[in-house]
Design an enzyme around this catalytic site. Structure first.
Site, PDB file in Angstrom:
ATOM      1  N   LYS A   6       8.189   6.158  -1.901  1.00 57.02           N
ATOM      2  CA  LYS A   6       7.980   6.382  -0.466  1.00 57.02           C
ATOM      3  C   LYS A   6       7.332   5.157   0.174  1.00 57.02           C
ATOM      4  O   LYS A   6       6.766   4.309  -0.526  1.00 57.02           O
ATOM      5  CB  LYS A   6       7.089   7.608  -0.279  1.00 57.02           C
ATOM      6  CG  LYS A   6       5.721   7.457  -0.935  1.00 57.02           C
ATOM      7  CD  LYS A   6       4.942   8.753  -0.955  1.00 57.02           C
ATOM      8  CE  LYS A   6       3.619   8.567  -1.686  1.00 57.02           C
ATOM      9  NZ  LYS A   6       2.829   9.805  -1.747  1.00 57.02           N
ATOM     10  N   ARG A 108      -2.358  20.448   2.885  1.00 52.59           N
ATOM     11  CA  ARG A 108      -1.558  19.794   3.924  1.00 52.59           C
ATOM     12  C   ARG A 108      -0.127  20.314   3.959  1.00 52.59           C
ATOM     13  O   ARG A 108       0.569  20.174   4.957  1.00 52.59           O
ATOM     14  CB  ARG A 108      -1.565  18.276   3.727  1.00 52.59           C
ATOM     15  CG  ARG A 108      -0.933  17.841   2.416  1.00 52.59           C
ATOM     16  CD  ARG A 108      -0.988  16.337   2.167  1.00 52.59           C
ATOM     17  NE  ARG A 108      -0.235  16.002   0.965  1.00 52.59           N
ATOM     18  CZ  ARG A 108      -0.150  14.793   0.440  1.00 52.59           C
ATOM     19  NH1 ARG A 108      -0.777  13.779   1.016  1.00 52.59           N
ATOM     20  NH2 ARG A 108       0.567  14.583  -0.650  1.00 52.59           N
ATOM     21  N   TYR A 235     -12.698 -16.110  16.631  1.00 50.89           N
ATOM     22  CA  TYR A 235     -13.094 -15.312  17.789  1.00 50.89           C
ATOM     23  C   TYR A 235     -14.533 -14.849  17.635  1.00 50.89           C
ATOM     24  O   TYR A 235     -14.936 -14.426  16.548  1.00 50.89           O
ATOM     25  CB  TYR A 235     -12.169 -14.099  17.921  1.00 50.89           C
ATOM     26  CG  TYR A 235     -10.782 -14.467  18.386  1.00 50.89           C
ATOM     27  CD1 TYR A 235     -10.552 -14.890  19.692  1.00 50.89           C
ATOM     28  CD2 TYR A 235      -9.706 -14.397  17.511  1.00 50.89           C
ATOM     29  CE1 TYR A 235      -9.273 -15.231  20.107  1.00 50.89           C
ATOM     30  CE2 TYR A 235      -8.424 -14.726  17.919  1.00 50.89           C
ATOM     31  CZ  TYR A 235      -8.220 -15.144  19.221  1.00 50.89           C
ATOM     32  OH  TYR A 235      -6.968 -15.476  19.638  1.00 50.89           O
ATOM     33  N   MET A 283      -4.986 -12.903  14.050  1.00 44.15           N
ATOM     34  CA  MET A 283      -3.695 -12.281  13.758  1.00 44.15           C
ATOM     35  C   MET A 283      -2.869 -13.125  12.780  1.00 44.15           C
ATOM     36  O   MET A 283      -2.237 -12.602  11.860  1.00 44.15           O
ATOM     37  CB  MET A 283      -2.904 -12.083  15.056  1.00 44.15           C
ATOM     38  CG  MET A 283      -1.623 -11.295  14.855  1.00 44.15           C
ATOM     39  SD  MET A 283      -0.628 -11.191  16.342  1.00 44.15           S
ATOM     40  CE  MET A 283      -1.680 -10.250  17.418  1.00 44.15           C
TER      41      MET A 283
HETATM   42  C1  LIG Z   1       2.291   9.869  -3.030  1.00 42.77           C
HETATM   43  C2  LIG Z   1       2.472  11.030  -3.903  1.00 42.77           C
HETATM   44  C3  LIG Z   1       2.358  10.885  -5.290  1.00 42.77           C
HETATM   45  C4  LIG Z   1       1.932   9.617  -5.970  1.00 42.77           C
HETATM   46  O1  LIG Z   1       0.535   9.481  -5.899  1.00 42.77           O
HETATM   47  P1  LIG Z   1      -0.198   8.231  -6.573  1.00 42.77           P
HETATM   48  O2  LIG Z   1      -1.625   8.541  -6.379  1.00 42.77           O
HETATM   49  O3  LIG Z   1       0.244   7.034  -5.806  1.00 42.77           O
HETATM   50  O4  LIG Z   1       0.231   8.175  -7.992  1.00 42.77           O
HETATM   51  C5  LIG Z   1       2.669  11.991  -6.075  1.00 42.77           C
HETATM   52  N1  LIG Z   1       3.037  13.161  -5.514  1.00 42.77           N
HETATM   53  C6  LIG Z   1       3.115  13.334  -4.175  1.00 42.77           C
HETATM   54  C7  LIG Z   1       3.526  14.652  -3.632  1.00 42.77           C
HETATM   55  C8  LIG Z   1       2.828  12.285  -3.327  1.00 42.77           C
HETATM   56  O5  LIG Z   1       2.895  12.465  -2.010  1.00 42.77           O
END
Ligand SMILES: *Cc1c(COP(=O)(O)O)cnc(C)c1O
Length: 346
Positions: A6, A108, A235, A283
């Protein structure tokens, strides 16, 4: 193994990451959104792609069309998926797969583990026909720091599984471990794991085995100057040379994802020496005090994350100094930084 790719593989590039992982024959890839899944499909990924975040209404059709596996957190989502499966035009004979998330404390997303009797039977009835229940999972909130909280979540998850009428297929997936939980194996976890950060060289937890470094961030020195005492930089002029100093200007800034919090705080490696960032980070530019070095000219490569000579700045050093976690540093690296892939040589 369900590698989590992801957020463009935690900012590194999902295409290259998938190419690197393919020879290890992962069971599936994990993404967060339908769009991320579609992009992987358009790159030719044929394996199952699991979309872990709840899918917004209106995106189920696109998920089904791309052959993605969505994760369900509600019976409304199940209805929407069934509707999209009924409406699809191609691959009509192939049931649409889904996983069920069980919420054991993360809060969540997921069906409530305590209310399994209310949603379990409807999910089980949905299996068969146009839909295929392909997996069930939970997600841990504290596996990085706390084995006992994780053990409690495991207990809730297993109790929910016992109460569910799971399909008997051999390829049905039950999974729970992120990187941190996978590294706490004595907890008696299930074999399928969903590693993310550990694949990308980030620490999974303070007392867990450190990862192999994967990512280096480097920047060019674009200007070197000798400055007299009293010279200010950046800055707000928050740093002032107290004696004659040598400064190098680096072509990297918060526009590349270098946290602005590292101004007057962070350190980078130049010519194998650890040198301090002076003044605020801009930046596009960052200035370091290289008085301890010799022979550094414009064009020299500085190391913001990684090794140079005997010195190392790790991803987690940078995250700790910036008051955040490696995940946020990696996913914050912007598109302006070219990603250069090496198969070895780290
Ligand atoms: C992001 C995620 C993971 C991976 O978590 P890490 O801490 O990066 O290993 C696993 N399961 C779900 C559902 C996630 O959203």
């Amino acid at each position: 193994m369900i590698p989590m790719v992801k957020a463009d593989a935690y900012g590194l590039g999902a295409g290259e990451t998938v190419r690197a992982l393919e020879p290890d024959d992962p069971t599936a890839y994990g993404v967060a959104t339908v769009e991320e899944g579609r992009r992987l499909r358009s790159r030719g990924v044929r394996r199952p792609i699991v979309v872990f975040s709840p899918v917004p209404p209106g995106e189920y059709e696109a998920a089904v069309e791309a052959g993605l596996t969505v994760c369900l957190s509600s019976l409304e989502a199940l209805d929407r998926l069934a509707g999209a499966a009924a409406a699809r035009r191609d691959r009509e004979d192939e049931p649409v797969p889904f996983h069920v998330e069980v919420d054991t404390g993360m809060g969540r997303s997921g069906f409530d583990a305590r209310a399994v009797d209310r949603w379990g039977p409807a999910v089980a009835r949905a299996h068969g026909g146009a839909l295929r229940w392909a997996g069930v999972f939970t997600h841990f909130h504290s596996a990085d720091v706390d084995g006992s909280a994780t053990a409690e979540q495991i207990r809730r998850f297993r109790a929910a599984i016992d109460a569910l009428d799971l399909p008997g297929e051999a390829d049905f997936l039950v999974h729970e471990a992120n990187s941190a939980a996978a590294l706490r194996r004595p907890l008696g976890l299930l074999p399928a794991v969903r590693p993310g950060i550990f694949l990308y060289g980030g620490r999974a937890g303070p007392s867990l085995p450190p990862p192999e470094p994967v990512v280096s961030v480097r920047a060019r020195v674009v200007l070197v100057r000798e400055v007299p005492a009293g010279t200010t930089v950046g800055y707000g002029a928050t740093y002032c040379a107290s004696s004659d100093e040598r400064w190098a200007t680096l072509a990297i800034g918060y526009g590349d994802g270098l946290p602005r919090a590292l101004g007057n705080r962070g350190e980078v490696l130049v010519a194998g020496r650890r040198v301090p960032i002076v003044g605020r980070i801009s930046m596009d530019l960052t200035v370091v005090n290289i008085s301890v070095t010799d022979g550094v000219d414009a064009g020299h490569v500085a190391t913001v994350i990684g090794r140079d000579g005997g010195e190392e700045v790790t991803l987690d050093d940078v995250a700790d100094l910036a008051g955040t976690i490696g995940y946020e540093i990696l996913t914050g690296l912007t598109g302006r930084l070219p990603r250069i892939w090496e198969t070895d040589g780290f």
